[in-house]
Enzyme design. Structure first.
Site, PDB file in Angstrom:
ATOM      1  N   GLY A 159      87.026 -22.157  34.195  1.00 33.58           N
ATOM      2  CA  GLY A 159      86.747 -22.670  35.525  1.00 33.58           C
ATOM      3  C   GLY A 159      86.687 -24.190  35.497  1.00 33.58           C
ATOM      4  N   CYS A 160      86.809 -24.804  36.672  1.00 37.27           N
ATOM      5  CA  CYS A 160      86.815 -26.270  36.730  1.00 37.27           C
ATOM      6  C   CYS A 160      85.456 -26.850  36.335  1.00 37.27           C
ATOM      7  CB  CYS A 160      87.237 -26.744  38.110  1.00 37.27           C
ATOM      8  SG  CYS A 160      86.349 -25.975  39.485  1.00 37.27           S
ATOM      9  N   TYR A 161      84.375 -26.358  36.932  1.00 33.54           N
ATOM     10  CA  TYR A 161      83.046 -26.846  36.555  1.00 33.54           C
ATOM     11  C   TYR A 161      82.728 -26.543  35.091  1.00 33.54           C
ATOM     12  CZ  TYR A 161      81.795 -27.504  41.554  1.00 33.54           C
ATOM     13  OH  TYR A 161      81.726 -27.903  42.870  1.00 33.54           O
TER      14      TYR A 161
END
Length: 312
Positions: A114-116
């Site tokens: 995921g990006c985070y």
């Protein structure tokens, strides 16, 4: 050798950016469906099984369905950009700098981070592994992202009249990124995650504040910075900034796409309080750029081919 690639969900934001990075690359033949075929199960099944590598840019349930459409005895390998398989048995976590490029290159099933979590894990996982940060620490994560990370509905909301100036969310403390943050950093406890969105199209800051002086081993901020620099010494897409002070970190409203990842360690004068910060493009190293990086490795191609390296 030409590799056949099918992007399932090519009309979405992530799919469009992946296709843009692959445009003009002779190493790939992109399999495409007509507009009326995109939701046709038989057409998707045929394309998925005809591909050497299928890249899934779909919601979680649809990604699981797509995997079920693939003949397990066939030759199709998968890169899943959804969160459906990030902690699933039999799937390789597609963060080459953390788990090793060879593991990604050899994998049949790769789940994009995921990006985070990309920002959080890049900062915390190497330091926990090195013993500089305790695995049982109650980590917190404060993060802000451009609105493109929310897909078409959020993009439309922020581009409409009366768009919010700031959106904080995740107040149920059950964000879908929590399992992969804990699992891939090797933590004893889930993190407390405070995500938010600002009116910038792309870009992301992920921050982990640390009271180093309250830890039993009392690590110094300089030690954390040095350990990160050593860990990523051969990483083309990751840059660990040195000790030079930075007055502010910015997200530009209309920033250019980049597939790099920047890491910072800020500290007070004594080095016993620190703020670990990652800056990245949520659509780059946080999504589409990461998928293309993994695709390159799986196809035996240069890791950074087709990627935007300006920030790293």
């Amino acid at each position: 050798m030409t590799h056949k690639v099918f992007i399932d969900g090519a009309a979405g934001t992530t799919g469009i950016e992946i296709a843009d990075r692959l445009a003009g690359r002779s190493e790939f033949e992109i399999l495409r469906l007509d507009e009326h075929q995109r939701k046709d199960l038989a057409a998707r099944r045929e394309a998925l099984n005809a591909a050497d590598i299928a890249i899934l840019c779909l919601p979680d349930d649809a990604a699981r369905e797509a995997v079920d459409l693939i003949d397990p005895a066939g030759g199709t390998r998968v890169i899943d950009a959804s969160s459906a398989h990030r902690t699933s048995e039999g799937w390789c976590y597609g963060f080459p700098e953390l788990i090793g490029r060879e593991r990604v290159a050899d994998a049949r099933r790769v789940s994009n981070p995921g990006c985070y979590p990309t920002g959080f894990l890049a900062l915390v996982a190497p330091l926990v592994k090195a013993g500089l940060l305790p695995a049982d620490w109650p980590f917190t994560v404060n993060a802000v992202s451009g609105f493109s990370g929310g897909g078409k509905p959020l993009i439309e909301r922020f581009r409409s009249e009366g768009a919010p100036a700031f959106r904080a969310y995740g107040y149920d403390l059950a964000h879908k990124h929590l399992p992969e943050m804990q699992a891939h950093a090797g933590l004893d406890h889930p993190v407390i995650f405070a995500p938010s969105v600002v009116p910038a199209y792309r870009g992301m800051l992920v921050e982990v504040p640390l009271h180093l002086g309250a830890m039993v081993a009392t690590p110094h901020a300089d030690d954390l910075r040095a350990a990160l620099a050593d860990f990523y010494a051969d990483a083309r897409l990751v840059k660990v900034h040195g000790s030079a002070p930075v007055g502010e970190l910015l997200l530009e409203t209309d920033a250019e796409a980049t597939d790099g990842l920047e890491l910072f360690v800020f500290a007070n004068e004594g080095g016993w309080n620190a703020r670990l910060v990652a800056r990245l493009d949520n659509l780059g190293k946080g999504a589409s750029g990461a998928a293309v990086q993994n695709l390159n490795l799986m196809c035996g191609l240069p890791e950074t081919a087709g990627l935007r390296l300006a920030s790293a």
